[in-house]
Design a protein around this motif. Structure first.
Motif, mmCIF file in Angstrom:
data_model
loop_
_atom_site.group_PDB
_atom_site.id
_atom_site.type_symbol
_atom_site.label_atom_id
_atom_site.label_comp_id
_atom_site.label_asym_id
_atom_site.label_seq_id
_atom_site.Cartn_x
_atom_site.Cartn_y
_atom_site.Cartn_z
ATOM 1 N N ALA A 1 49.394 -67.989 117.383
ATOM 2 C CA ALA A 1 49.734 -69.059 118.318
ATOM 3 C C ALA A 1 51.228 -69.344 118.235
ATOM 4 N N GLN A 2 51.816 -69.481 119.391
ATOM 5 C CA GLN A 2 53.234 -69.816 119.420
ATOM 6 C C GLN A 2 53.353 -71.283 119.800
ATOM 7 N N HIS A 3 53.584 -72.110 118.813
ATOM 8 C CA HIS A 3 53.790 -73.528 119.037
ATOM 9 C C HIS A 3 55.266 -73.790 118.834
ATOM 10 N N HIS A 4 55.783 -74.687 119.599
ATOM 11 C CA HIS A 4 57.115 -75.159 119.274
ATOM 12 C C HIS A 4 57.228 -76.602 119.705
ATOM 13 N N HIS A 5 58.104 -77.294 119.042
ATOM 14 C CA HIS A 5 58.245 -78.714 119.295
ATOM 15 C C HIS A 5 59.625 -78.966 119.877
ATOM 16 N N LEU B 1 59.849 -73.239 130.334
ATOM 17 C CA LEU B 1 58.746 -72.878 131.212
ATOM 18 C C LEU B 1 57.538 -72.476 130.375
ATOM 19 N N HIS B 2 56.500 -73.253 130.468
ATOM 20 C CA HIS B 2 55.240 -72.966 129.791
ATOM 21 C C HIS B 2 54.114 -73.289 130.755
ATOM 22 N N ASP B 3 52.970 -72.645 130.555
ATOM 23 C CA ASP B 3 51.782 -73.045 131.289
ATOM 24 C C ASP B 3 51.342 -74.391 130.719
ATOM 25 N N CYS B 4 50.712 -75.191 131.557
ATOM 26 C CA CYS B 4 50.334 -76.545 131.148
ATOM 27 C C CYS B 4 49.016 -76.565 130.399
ATOM 28 N N ILE B 5 49.012 -77.213 129.260
ATOM 29 C CA ILE B 5 47.785 -77.545 128.553
ATOM 30 C C ILE B 5 47.823 -79.058 128.357
ATOM 31 N N PHE B 6 46.880 -79.757 129.026
ATOM 32 C CA PHE B 6 46.829 -81.209 128.953
ATOM 33 C C PHE B 6 45.614 -81.649 128.160
ATOM 34 N N LEU B 7 45.798 -82.614 127.274
ATOM 35 C CA LEU B 7 44.716 -83.274 126.573
ATOM 36 C C LEU B 7 44.565 -84.640 127.234
ATOM 37 N N VAL B 8 43.443 -84.863 127.933
ATOM 38 C CA VAL B 8 43.247 -86.060 128.745
ATOM 39 C C VAL B 8 42.159 -86.929 128.117
ATOM 40 N N CYS B 9 42.515 -88.157 127.751
ATOM 41 C CA CYS B 9 41.551 -89.081 127.155
ATOM 42 C C CYS B 9 40.714 -89.724 128.260
ATOM 43 N N ASP B 10 39.391 -89.553 128.182
ATOM 44 C CA ASP B 10 38.490 -90.148 129.173
ATOM 45 C C ASP B 10 38.365 -91.657 129.006
ATOM 46 N N THR B 11 38.776 -92.195 127.862
ATOM 47 C CA THR B 11 38.652 -93.629 127.616
ATOM 48 C C THR B 11 39.858 -94.402 128.149
ATOM 49 N N CYS B 12 41.070 -93.988 127.742
ATOM 50 C CA CYS B 12 42.265 -94.760 128.119
ATOM 51 C C CYS B 12 43.139 -94.073 129.169
ATOM 52 N N GLY B 13 42.878 -92.800 129.444
ATOM 53 C CA GLY B 13 43.663 -92.086 130.447
ATOM 54 C C GLY B 13 44.939 -91.462 129.915
ATOM 55 N N GLN B 14 45.260 -91.707 128.649
ATOM 56 C CA GLN B 14 46.470 -91.115 128.066
ATOM 57 C C GLN B 14 46.387 -89.595 128.160
ATOM 58 N N ASP C 1 52.123 -77.215 124.273
ATOM 59 C CA ASP C 1 52.452 -75.825 124.569
ATOM 60 C C ASP C 1 51.774 -74.937 123.544
ATOM 61 N N ASP C 2 51.021 -73.969 124.005
ATOM 62 C CA ASP C 2 50.456 -72.949 123.133
ATOM 63 C C ASP C 2 50.368 -71.679 123.970
ATOM 64 N N ARG D 1 49.810 -69.897 138.075
ATOM 65 C CA ARG D 1 50.130 -71.112 137.318
ATOM 66 C C ARG D 1 48.878 -71.645 136.632
ATOM 67 N N PRO D 2 48.532 -71.112 135.471
ATOM 68 C CA PRO D 2 47.381 -71.655 134.762
ATOM 69 C C PRO D 2 47.609 -73.108 134.358
ATOM 70 N N VAL D 3 46.615 -73.928 134.596
ATOM 71 C CA VAL D 3 46.635 -75.313 134.140
ATOM 72 C C VAL D 3 45.341 -75.534 133.376
ATOM 73 N N ILE D 4 45.473 -75.882 132.112
ATOM 74 C CA ILE D 4 44.309 -76.097 131.266
ATOM 75 C C ILE D 4 44.239 -77.579 130.943
ATOM 76 N N GLU D 5 43.071 -78.178 131.196
ATOM 77 C CA GLU D 5 42.876 -79.585 130.884
ATOM 78 C C GLU D 5 41.685 -79.714 129.950
#
Length: 153
Positions: A2-6, A101-114, A119-120, A140-144
């Motif tokens: 996995a290529q993570h960067h901050h 430029l990275h493909d989007c990976i979103f972590l979406v909270c169903d409780t608060c919407g945050q 990036d991975d 354009r992959p979008v992962i949620e």
């Protein structure tokens, strides 16, 4: 592997400067209206709809700004990597690092919407490869990932 960067996450004027630079690099102008829409977008702590942004800009300017105008500018922002669209919510977030430029990976909270953007490249690379093996040309992959954030657990 996995290529993570901050990234250092710019805020306020630094974030607006990064957005302006990215938009200008894409051949577009940074107008007062675009600046106002970006400022409103960046002020939300959750993904915002075009209507949310139109209301915020209208309030700030003391005149009505149409959601259709906001949609056009948001589409321009997404194309220039200045904003990201959270597909499942039909909402947008400011991109804190528009020069990457990275493909989007979103972590979406169903409780608060945050919504958190991560990036991975190995995950999105695997998705691109699977799509190509199926004869599909991914643009354009979008992962949620829907679930519950640490604050709401």
């Amino acid at each position: 592997m996995a290529q993570h960067h901050h990234h250092h996450e710019p805020e306020g004027p630094a974030l607006a400067d990064a957005a302006r630079t990215a938009l200008e690099k894409s051949g577009e102008q940074w107008t007062d209206m675009r600046s106002s829409i970006f400022a409103a977008l960046a002020s939300f702590d959750k993904p915002a709809s075009a209507y949310d942004i139109a209301e915020a800009v209208s309030k700030a300017q003391g005149r009505r700004v149409a959601a259709n105008s906001v949609y056009r500018i948001l589409d321009l922002f997404v194309g220039a990597n200045v904003a990201r669209r959270v597909e499942s919510a039909n909402a947008y977030i400011a991109n804190a690092h528009p020069d990457c430029l990275h493909d989007c990976i979103f972590l979406v909270c169903d409780t608060c919407g945050q919504t958190t953007h991560i990036d991975d490249d190995s995950v999105s690379g695997n998705i691109r490869s699977a799509a190509q093996r199926a004869g599909f040309s991914p643009i354009r992959p979008v992962i949620e990932v829907r679930g519950t954030c640490a604050d709401c657990e």
